[in-house]
Scaffold this motif. Structure first.
Motif, PDB file in Angstrom:
ATOM      1  N   ILE A   1       2.986   0.752  12.432  1.00 20.57           N
ATOM      2  CA  ILE A   1       3.729  -0.369  11.929  1.00 20.57           C
ATOM      3  C   ILE A   1       2.753  -1.698  12.050  1.00 20.57           C
ATOM      4  O   ILE A   1       2.683  -2.465  11.202  1.00 20.57           O
ATOM      5  N   PHE A  45       3.310   2.670   7.018  1.00 20.91           N
ATOM      6  CA  PHE A  45       4.730   2.554   7.112  1.00 20.91           C
ATOM      7  C   PHE A  45       5.506   3.992   7.069  1.00 20.91           C
ATOM      8  O   PHE A  45       6.292   4.085   8.032  1.00 20.91           O
ATOM      9  N   MET A  61       8.558  -5.118   7.351  1.00 21.20           N
ATOM     10  CA  MET A  61       7.922  -4.693   6.026  1.00 21.20           C
ATOM     11  C   MET A  61       8.379  -5.463   4.822  1.00 21.20           C
ATOM     12  O   MET A  61       7.774  -5.627   3.680  1.00 21.20           O
TER      13      MET A  61
END
Length: 326
Positions: free
Chosen positions: A203, A294, A322
């Motif tokens: 992440i 991701f 995101m």
């Protein structure tokens, strides 16, 4: 068992920071510490720690001191980054070295680091060694990442792999550390704690690459500052490195001309470099790489051995990270 939302946890963090006071003197040493922590910010790291903890336990209030330790540490790094970059503003406020002076920024920053350790060490004794070992390793890695970033400024041969490793050290490991410490304090299994660390790491890579992308393609009204700061300073980003790697002879010549220009019109340079990025396909390349990391992160959270219902808020929080535009 109560599952808290990220917003509820963020509120707990902010309230806890407001209640914190350093009952030490001289006041001038600690005023910048209070100032920096009062500026707000997204508080991503403490929120992630509490979300990681809440996967297993329903009393996140019990580890607020450790969550705030991580936020104290993160803000210490920003205080020193601002000094190194000679930045005037942070989150719309004067930076510490501008509001006070460089010596004060160094000294108060050093005290923030010690406070971060003091706050982190106020955890249960049976978890202390594992938590401090991870925190210390992370702090060393962040310094290493910062040094690589500085070294890259004087190099024109930085590879994509080197850049990814630099941002892993400078940005990702602290997000990973936040999640793993939350899991450790909650009594999670070693396997779960490691998977949460890897989830945070992936992440973090996506998050930093998104920063690179938004600096070129963000909406200035939403982004909160003029886009193109990385372009005007010739910062070695994923975008610039890959532009040089993929440019044809004419494009490479034009890239070199703009990068080496000592005097230039800011808007003209940003426009020209962005046009080159578009021509070379860097915008799409960056978006693909963000999505890659991701998607990689999902493999690790999938492997965490708690119910899907418990993971839902952490997944949603990562999704929001995101989708950000700033």
């Amino acid at each position: 068992m109560k599952i808290y939302t990220a917003d509820e946890l963020l509120q707990k963090v902010n309230e806890f920071i407001e209640r914190q006071s350093v009952n030490r003197t001289p006041a001038n040493l600690y005023a910048p510490v209070k100032y920096v922590l009062s500026m707000g910010g997204k508080r991503i790291r403490p929120t992630l720690m509490l979300l990681g903890y809440n996967l297993y336990q329903d009393d996140p209030e019990s580890i607020l001191m450790q969550a705030v330790a991580l936020e104290t540490y993160h803000n210490y790094t920003l205080l020193h980054d601002d000094l190194m970059d000679n930045a005037d503003l942070r989150r719309g406020h004067e930076t510490v070295h501008k509001k006070w002076n460089a010596n004060q920024a160094i000294l108060s920053g050093d005290s923030m680091l010690v406070l971060a350790y003091q706050r982190m060490a106020a955890c249960p004794e049976d978890k202390l060694k594992a938590v401090l070992d991870l925190f210390t390793r992370t702090a060393l890695e962040i310094g290493e990442g910062q040094q690589y970033d500085i070294d890259f400024e004087t190099r024109n041969d930085v590879s994509e792999d080197e850049y990814i490793e630099m941002i892993r050290l400078k940005t990702s490991v602290l997000l990973a550390c936040a999640l793993k410490i939350g899991a450790l304090l909650a009594g999670a299994s070693e396997e779960d704690a490691d998977n949460l660390y890897k989830f945070g790491e992936q992440i973090g890579l996506a998050f930093q690459l998104q920063d690179d992308y938004l600096d070129v393609y963000g909406d200035p009204k939403v982004f909160g500052k003029a886009v193109g700061g990385d372009i005007t300073s010739n910062k070695k980003t994923y975008m610039l490195i890959n532009a040089f790697n993929r440019a044809n002879e004419r494009q490479a010549e034009e890239l070199h001309r703009w990068v080496n220009a000592e005097t230039f019109d800011r808007d003209e340079k940003v426009k020209a470099m962005t046009a080159l990025y578009n021509e070379i396909g860097i915008d799409q390349l960056a978006q693909q790489k963000i999505l890659f990391y991701f998607n990689e992160s999902k493999r690790y959270i999938d492997a965490v051995s708690v119910s899907e219902e418990r993971k839902q808020e952490l997944r949603a929080y990562a999704e929001r990270m995101m989708e950000r535009k700033y």
